[in-house]
Design a protein around this motif. Sequence first.
Motif, mmCIF file in Angstrom:
data_model
loop_
_atom_site.group_PDB
_atom_site.id
_atom_site.type_symbol
_atom_site.label_atom_id
_atom_site.label_comp_id
_atom_site.label_asym_id
_atom_site.label_seq_id
_atom_site.Cartn_x
_atom_site.Cartn_y
_atom_site.Cartn_z
ATOM 1 N N ILE A 103 0.805 -1.225 0.000
ATOM 2 C CA ILE A 103 0.000 0.000 0.000
ATOM 3 C C ILE A 103 0.841 1.280 0.000
ATOM 4 O O ILE A 103 2.005 1.286 0.385
ATOM 5 N N GLU A 104 0.206 2.350 -0.462
ATOM 6 C CA GLU A 104 0.769 3.693 -0.307
ATOM 7 C C GLU A 104 -0.153 4.490 0.594
ATOM 8 O O GLU A 104 -1.298 4.091 0.859
ATOM 9 N N TYR A 105 0.344 5.631 1.073
ATOM 10 C CA TYR A 105 -0.427 6.443 2.004
ATOM 11 C C TYR A 105 -0.033 7.899 1.806
ATOM 12 O O TYR A 105 0.961 8.222 1.139
ATOM 13 N N ARG A 106 -0.804 8.806 2.401
ATOM 14 C CA ARG A 106 -0.507 10.236 2.263
ATOM 15 C C ARG A 106 0.766 10.592 3.034
ATOM 16 O O ARG A 106 0.871 10.353 4.229
ATOM 17 N N LEU A 107 1.716 11.166 2.314
ATOM 18 C CA LEU A 107 2.933 11.653 2.944
ATOM 19 C C LEU A 107 2.657 12.999 3.609
ATOM 20 O O LEU A 107 1.610 13.617 3.387
ATOM 21 N N VAL A 108 3.604 13.468 4.398
ATOM 22 C CA VAL A 108 3.399 14.681 5.177
ATOM 23 C C VAL A 108 3.149 15.905 4.300
ATOM 24 O O VAL A 108 2.484 16.852 4.714
ATOM 25 N N GLN A 109 3.638 15.875 3.068
ATOM 26 C CA GLN A 109 3.404 17.000 2.166
ATOM 27 C C GLN A 109 1.925 17.129 1.779
ATOM 28 O O GLN A 109 1.463 18.189 1.387
ATOM 29 N N VAL A 110 1.207 16.032 1.916
ATOM 30 C CA VAL A 110 -0.224 16.016 1.595
ATOM 31 C C VAL A 110 -1.074 16.112 2.856
ATOM 32 O O VAL A 110 -2.093 16.808 2.888
ATOM 33 N N ALA A 111 -0.650 15.418 3.915
ATOM 34 C CA ALA A 111 -1.427 15.426 5.162
ATOM 35 C C ALA A 111 -0.499 15.209 6.349
ATOM 36 O O ALA A 111 0.335 14.302 6.338
ATOM 37 N N LYS A 112 -0.650 16.029 7.359
ATOM 38 C CA LYS A 112 0.098 15.852 8.605
ATOM 39 C C LYS A 112 -0.539 14.716 9.413
ATOM 40 O O LYS A 112 -1.525 14.111 9.009
#
Length: 297
Positions: A103-112
């Motif tokens: 899986i992938e997930y939202r990195l900090v650049q997209v969501a804290k």
Amino acid sequence: MRMILFVVLLLVAGVARAQEKDADTSKAKKAITVPAGFTKQLDVVYTKVGDWDGRMDIYTPPKVSKPTPVIINIHGGGWNHGTKEEQGGFGPFFKAGYAVANIEYRLVQVAKAPGCIEDTRCALIYLIKNAKALNIDIKKIVIMGSSAGGHLALMGGLLENDNRFDTNCPGTERIKVAAIIDKFGITDVWNWGYGLVIHSKSATNWLGTHATDKEFAMTVSPIAYVKKSSPPVFIVHGNADTTVPYQQSVDLHQKLLDTGIKTEFITVDGGKHGNFTPEKTKEINDAILTFLKEVGI
């Protein structure tokens, strides 16, 4: 003057080429070879948050008379970089008959924080809801990750039926993983960000507006969720790790033991933050498979 300008231009061009090379390297994909009869589904959307699509690659063995166990794999990268395409090494699990969901997930650049925890839970919930179509056994879900991925694997599994981070994916009554594989993951976010050993900028960046809020940091720390109903946990960590302190795994392992949870802890003597030798990696993979058999998976 012309000579100086020429040298400056050469340096700038060299830096640009180096940056381009680094960018290309960061996007390098691992070749995933699946055994004959396996089904490969790439970029399956397991959740949507605004304009962002959460995707996973699913590899399932040939359908047999009963559902198969599944490994959920989560990449690392300090919550600020990394992709599922950079992951590999699933061969031992394929050979043992496991399905794999990478899986992938939202990195900090997209969501804290806690964005990537929410995504991890959504991926888990998606697999539970679609278990019949995928022919996977919801009683034999294993969640695994390295570094920041180890943190997310621990959070995804240790939360169990605590739905505080499930707002994007409601509606699943029973959430229970059969085992967690934690490879040098962050277990205490506050300690990692502000402890005596390492002051991690990744932690403070990921916490964002909560960077000085210890109470919040503990709500996203796996060690705070260990309880008597927790699933078995396999831990591996190098004792020379200068990125995530070895003590983080020591503390988690001790809390699991004190709580009565089945756990195994492999220390890689002199090991740093992953990148173990092929021999050590094989030894770890063999130990993981043995551990999973011991817990009935």
